[in-house]
Design an enzyme around this catalytic site. Structure first.
Site, PDB file in Angstrom:
ATOM      1  N   ASP A  93     -17.608 -64.361  30.722  1.00 63.12           N
ATOM      2  CA  ASP A  93     -16.436 -63.474  30.143  1.00 63.12           C
ATOM      3  C   ASP A  93     -17.006 -63.140  28.806  1.00 63.12           C
ATOM      4  OD1 ASP A  93     -16.743 -65.728  28.512  1.00 63.12           O
ATOM      5  OD2 ASP A  93     -14.774 -66.526  29.495  1.00 63.12           O
ATOM      6  N   ASP A 267     -11.183 -66.051  39.108  1.00 64.45           N
ATOM      7  CA  ASP A 267     -11.567 -67.328  38.418  1.00 64.45           C
ATOM      8  C   ASP A 267     -10.557 -67.968  38.010  1.00 64.45           C
ATOM      9  OD1 ASP A 267     -11.656 -67.314  35.126  1.00 64.45           O
ATOM     10  OD2 ASP A 267     -11.685 -65.508  36.034  1.00 64.45           O
ATOM     11  N   CYS A 305     -10.051 -81.111  56.692  1.00 62.04           N
ATOM     12  CA  CYS A 305     -10.873 -80.989  55.649  1.00 62.04           C
ATOM     13  C   CYS A 305     -12.130 -81.414  55.796  1.00 62.04           C
ATOM     14  CB  CYS A 305     -10.231 -81.041  54.112  1.00 62.04           C
ATOM     15  SG  CYS A 305     -11.417 -80.577  52.951  1.00 62.04           S
ATOM     16  N   CYS A 307     -14.668 -81.562  53.135  1.00 58.10           N
ATOM     17  CA  CYS A 307     -15.364 -82.112  52.162  1.00 58.10           C
ATOM     18  C   CYS A 307     -15.573 -83.545  52.208  1.00 58.10           C
ATOM     19  CB  CYS A 307     -14.499 -81.586  50.859  1.00 58.10           C
ATOM     20  SG  CYS A 307     -13.251 -82.938  50.720  1.00 58.10           S
ATOM     21  N   CYS A 310     -12.441 -85.882  51.712  1.00 56.26           N
ATOM     22  CA  CYS A 310     -11.425 -86.050  53.001  1.00 56.26           C
ATOM     23  C   CYS A 310     -12.412 -86.778  54.421  1.00 56.26           C
ATOM     24  CB  CYS A 310     -11.055 -84.776  53.661  1.00 56.26           C
ATOM     25  SG  CYS A 310      -9.973 -84.103  52.180  1.00 56.26           S
ATOM     26  N   HIS A 336     -13.108 -81.589  46.416  1.00 56.63           N
ATOM     27  CA  HIS A 336     -11.815 -81.258  47.547  1.00 56.63           C
ATOM     28  C   HIS A 336     -11.521 -79.963  47.135  1.00 56.63           C
ATOM     29  CE1 HIS A 336      -8.743 -81.133  50.118  1.00 56.63           C
ATOM     30  NE2 HIS A 336      -8.100 -80.932  49.124  1.00 56.63           N
TER      31      HIS A 336
END
Length: 376
Positions: A93, A267, A305, A307, A310, A336
């Site tokens: 940015d 973002d 999920c 990840c 999880c 997660h």
């Protein structure tokens, strides 16, 4: 010859679009969610873990990096990609938003902004030219114009004045950026929540000509309804054949609503910041892991999920490590959240390509509305 950054649209469904931004450091699949690596790190994550969630690109923060460790030091050490061990694309940015929100004692003139560092009070000046220089030293792939973003609510007169100065700064940013094959410069549309000002801003940017265009000045306190009101028309003012980036957004339903209205990139610090604070985003809505209902719950956050949080840990464990202030808590919950955000992006890309975005969106909202699984 260095490859130029290009954008190809693969499919559209209504206003929703899916495509690819091609860069020398790899492809960015759109719609894309960019995790925020403020100071050269996505907090609580290793770069390879961020990549494992499905992220194609990260956002770096010009303001924070110029203050510490400084752009000059990063340049001496081989650039931001090498410095932070992320070899894929990085967008930086311009520093404008942080000057607005963080810096003390800022003084704004046509030339640029003079401000006191929030780190040590030292004096700094950012101009469009200096912002381009800092981002070049960092070596980012996608560079943002230096702009001024007034906090809303503001009077229409103030918004118009600020927007027109940002457009003059956009021209100066473009001139200072020059021709840098392999690197892209994005302009930033301003204009608050006023349609005529948004149109004027987009015309000014299109006349200058950029590699991509951002919708700036939203998600600064105006609320979702007002933001969607702007997004109902603002992306249509921008060139069809260039990526459109909505800065600083957002919650899962903000992201879906933005893509529905023609946005390609977003973002937000939300998945990582919320993860550190015990807030978890799932397909069933937001969960607060510190709540006592999770203390004896052997089930995962989300059984669908994949990840690590999880697939390998229970709600009871995640509750325990959060309440105990253990570092692994922020690591697992951030992983997660980032995984879930990327899963949303992949779901939308697939749905747009298949022409089933409306059905995907209806299902997304229906599952969220049903809420979290019942307590044991």
């Amino acid at each position: 010859m260095t490859q130029r950054i290009s954008f190809s649209l693969d499919a559209t469904d209504g206003k929703a679009r899916t495509g690819v931004i091609s860069t020398p450091r790899g492809d960015i699949r759109t719609p894309a969610f960019m995790p925020v690596g403020t100071a050269g790190t996505v907090k609580a994550m290793m770069p390879e873990s961020v990549r494992a969630t499905g992220a194609d690109i990260l956002l770096g923060n010009t303001y924070h990096l110029m203050l510490r460790p400084t752009a000059e030091r990063i340049d001496r050490l081989g650039g931001l990609h090498k410095f932070m061990n992320w070899e894929r694309p990085i967008l930086t940015d311009s520093g404008g938003f942080q000057v607005m929100s963080l810096a003390g004692l800022r003084k704004l003139t046509e030339e640029g902004v003079t401000f006191a560092s929030h780190v040590d009070g030292s004096k700094h000046v950012i101009t469009p030219e200096r912002s381009m220089e800092i981002q070049k030293l960092l070596g980012s792939d996608i560079v943002m114009c230096f702009d001024e973003c007034p906090a809303l609510p503001a009077t229409e007169e103030d918004v118009a004045k600020s927007m027109r100065m940002s457009m003059r700064w956009a021209q100066r940013s473009r001139d200072a950026f020059g021709d840098r094959p392999g690197h892209a410069l994005f302009g930033i549309m301003q204009g608050g929540v006023t349609q005529e000002l948004r149109e004027e801003s987009s015309q000014a940017l299109t006349d200058i000509g950029f590699d991509g265009y951002a919708v700036g000045g939203l998600a600064v306190g105006e609320g979702q309804e007002a933001m969607f009101g702007v997004l109902d028309y603002a992306p249509d003012y921008l060139p069809q054949d260039k990526p459109r980036y909505l800065m600083g957004v957002g919650k899962p339903d903000d992201i879906v609503g933005a893509v529905k209205r023609g946005i390609d990139m977003m973002d937000c610090v939300l998945p990582s910041r919320s993860g550190r604070n015990g807030q978890v985003f799932t397909r069933h809505g937001a969960i607060n892991i510190k709540n006592a209902r999770h203390a004896d719950d052997p089930r995962p956050l989300d059984e669908n999920c994949t990840c690590p949080a999880c697939s390998q840990y229970s709600r009871a464990y995640l509750h325990h490590v959060f309440r105990s202030h253990e570092m692994i808590s922020g690591m697992l919950l951030t992983w997660h959240n980032l995984h879930y955000f990327q899963e949303i992006m992949q779901g939308m890309r697939d749905a747009i390509a298949a022409g089933t975005f409306a059905a995907w969106e209806a299902d997304f909202h229906a599952v969220r509305a049903a809420g979290d699984i019942e307590p044991l």
